[in-house]
Design a protein around this motif. Structure first.
Motif, PDB file in Angstrom:
ATOM      1  N   GLY A 114     -30.386 -82.092   5.217  1.00  0.00           N
ATOM      2  CA  GLY A 114     -30.892 -83.342   4.689  1.00  0.00           C
ATOM      3  C   GLY A 114     -30.137 -83.862   3.477  1.00  0.00           C
ATOM      4  O   GLY A 114     -30.610 -84.800   2.819  1.00  0.00           O
ATOM      5  N   ASN A 115     -28.969 -83.274   3.169  1.00  0.00           N
ATOM      6  CA  ASN A 115     -28.207 -83.730   2.012  1.00  0.00           C
ATOM      7  C   ASN A 115     -27.770 -85.186   2.226  1.00  0.00           C
ATOM      8  O   ASN A 115     -26.967 -85.480   3.112  1.00  0.00           O
ATOM      9  N   ALA A 116     -28.307 -86.095   1.393  1.00  0.00           N
ATOM     10  CA  ALA A 116     -28.069 -87.526   1.597  1.00  0.00           C
ATOM     11  C   ALA A 116     -26.596 -87.882   1.446  1.00  0.00           C
ATOM     12  O   ALA A 116     -26.059 -88.679   2.230  1.00  0.00           O
ATOM     13  N   GLU A 117     -25.928 -87.296   0.467  1.00  0.00           N
ATOM     14  CA  GLU A 117     -24.513 -87.591   0.266  1.00  0.00           C
ATOM     15  C   GLU A 117     -23.679 -87.037   1.416  1.00  0.00           C
ATOM     16  O   GLU A 117     -22.700 -87.660   1.847  1.00  0.00           O
ATOM     17  N   GLY A 118     -24.067 -85.875   1.940  1.00  0.00           N
ATOM     18  CA  GLY A 118     -23.360 -85.297   3.075  1.00  0.00           C
ATOM     19  C   GLY A 118     -23.479 -86.169   4.319  1.00  0.00           C
ATOM     20  O   GLY A 118     -22.505 -86.371   5.048  1.00  0.00           O
ATOM     21  N   ILE A 119     -24.678 -86.702   4.559  1.00  0.00           N
ATOM     22  CA  ILE A 119     -24.891 -87.601   5.697  1.00  0.00           C
ATOM     23  C   ILE A 119     -24.052 -88.862   5.541  1.00  0.00           C
ATOM     24  O   ILE A 119     -23.418 -89.340   6.484  1.00  0.00           O
ATOM     25  N   LYS A 120     -24.021 -89.393   4.304  1.00  0.00           N
ATOM     26  CA  LYS A 120     -23.227 -90.584   4.024  1.00  0.00           C
ATOM     27  C   LYS A 120     -21.744 -90.324   4.255  1.00  0.00           C
ATOM     28  O   LYS A 120     -21.036 -91.147   4.852  1.00  0.00           O
ATOM     29  N   LEU A 121     -21.249 -89.171   3.822  1.00  0.00           N
ATOM     30  CA  LEU A 121     -19.843 -88.825   4.013  1.00  0.00           C
ATOM     31  C   LEU A 121     -19.512 -88.618   5.491  1.00  0.00           C
ATOM     32  O   LEU A 121     -18.413 -88.958   5.942  1.00  0.00           O
TER      33      LEU A 121
END
Length: 432
Positions: free
Chosen positions: A168-175
């Motif tokens: 659920g890491n938001a920055e990871g999903i964005k990347l």
């Protein structure tokens, strides 16, 4: 005698404990003072008073040499001031004594990235991972550096590693979404430009453009089919005067800091120039500046025969925080004079680089716009000024990009005779 000796021992022990307690109280008091001073140094640093912040930190280090947070703050403020050598020295002093200090490692990663030493920044990411293999912030820094270095496959591996740790890491999903977008090679583009004026007669100028873009290892290639329709008063859209134009654009990369724009177009019909071509060289400069210089060629085929026109152009662009500024000039030799057109564009980026609002101001005519892409050289003879507003954003999981522009122009169509022109443009780009 035994009682006297016992009493002496008790008094001595009590006295020693009292000394130790006083020393601990002094250390605690000093520590609290250092923390208060350090917080003040942080406040000054974040407010831009970095020299004062460093003075406080150096003072702290005289009393507390192992207060590493103070030395890390010194290193970061040097990095913010672009004094990278001094910053490296301070941060390395921390790692020499505390080799796995997470904050010092993170500061060194940022420092090397800001200084352009991406390979060193990547080294410190991997160095930090050797101690903190599940540290999400380190992985995020590593992904961004890999993407900036063009290491797409490796960045995907690191993204997967991050999402395995925290799905659920938001920055990871964005990347991950940014990676998917960057690796899509094809885009379908539809664009429509509309202009309307009523002097000296009513005309509506429609140009529809259908494009296919492909990203390659060397740069981008775009194929276009433009359809122009000059609608006269009383006529409907798709009048009898429809013209076609075929174009190809290329943006080859020469190195990491420069690239080119190449263009060729041909039209068998009378609304567009018979031939058009362009070439421009772009160079990235320090401090987020960019400069370019190039030429455009237009060949008009009229009743008086062929007319070749060369238009010389150059631009200077600058990124500042969330803004982009660009100033471009076009210079067209004619007879013994030179016609000049100047365009200024500014954009305010919002959520990311694909969402912005823009303002465009200009005088004269640009061969790179619908108004200048016509088979009428007189367009370049007269004075005009214009203002436009633009808005761009994305939809459908950021695969669809749309751009809207609306403007007002005041154009001279004969000597001392001017007309008002309303313009509107919409552009849709979908990544496959």
């Amino acid at each position: 005698m035994i009682k006297l000796l016992s009493l002496s021992l008790v008094i001595s022990f009590t006295w020693m404990c009292s000394i130790n307690l006083n020393a601990q109280e002094i250390d605690t008091l000093n520590s609290k003072n250092f923390i208060t001073e350090f917080k003040e140094a942080q406040r000054l640093a974040f407010d831009g008073n970095r020299s004062e912040a460093r003075s406080i930190c150096y003072k702290i280090l005289k009393g507390q040499p192992n207060f590493y947070d103070a030395r890390i703050l010194i290193g970061r403020t040097f990095a913010w001031d672009k004094s990278y050598a001094e910053a490296r020295k301070e941060l390395q002093l921390v790692l020499d004594k505390d080799y796995d200090n997470k904050d010092a490692i993170s500061a060194l990663i940022d420092l090397e990235k800001w200084s352009g030493e991406l390979a060193k920044a990547l080294f410190y990411c991997e160095y930090g991972q050797s101690f903190y293999p599940r540290e999400e912030d380190l992985l995020i820094k590593k992904i961004k550096i890999q993407q900036e270095m063009g290491l797409d496959a490796k960045s995907l591996q690191t993204i997967n590693e991050l999402l395995e740790i925290n799905l659920g890491n938001a920055e990871g999903i964005k990347l991950f979404k940014a990676y998917k977008s960057a690796t899509r090679k094809y885009s379908l583009i539809v664009k429509h430009d509309f202009e309307h004026f009523e002097e000296p007669y009513v005309r509506r100028w429609h140009v529809s453009s259908f494009q296919v873009s492909r990203r390659n290892s060397w740069g981008s290639l775009i194929g276009k089919v433009n359809v122009g329709d000059l609608v006269k008063e009383g006529e409907g859209l798709w009048s009898n005067e429809i013209s076609k134009q075929f174009e190809i654009d290329a943006y080859p990369r020469i190195s990491a800091s420069n690239y080119m724009y190449l263009n060729y177009g041909y039209s068998p019909d009378n609304l567009f120039p018979e031939h058009r071509a362009g070439a421009e060289f772009y160079q990235k400069l320090p401090a987020k500046f960019e400069a370019s210089a190039g030429v455009r060629f237009l060949r008009f085929d009229g009743s008086a025969g062929h007319k070749n026109v060369y238009i010389y152009t150059g631009s200077v662009g600058k990124y500042y925080r969330n803004y982009w500024f660009s100033l471009r000039g076009y210079f067209t030799p004619k007879d013994s004079d030179v016609s000049r057109s100047v365009f200024f564009i500014t954009r305010r980026y919002l959520r990311d680089a694909k969402q912005y609002i823009g303002l465009e101001l200009g005088t004269g005519t640009s061969p790179d716009e619908a108004r200048g892409n016509v088979s009428n050289f007189d367009t370049y003879k007269y004075d005009s000024w214009k203002v436009r507003l633009a808005y761009q954003d994305q939809l459908i999981d950021k695969r669809l990009t749309y751009l809207l522009r609306a403007g007002y122009e005041r154009e001279e169509y004969e000597v001392n005779e001017k007309r008002r022109i309303l313009t509107f443009s919409v552009k849709l780009s979908y990544q496959l």
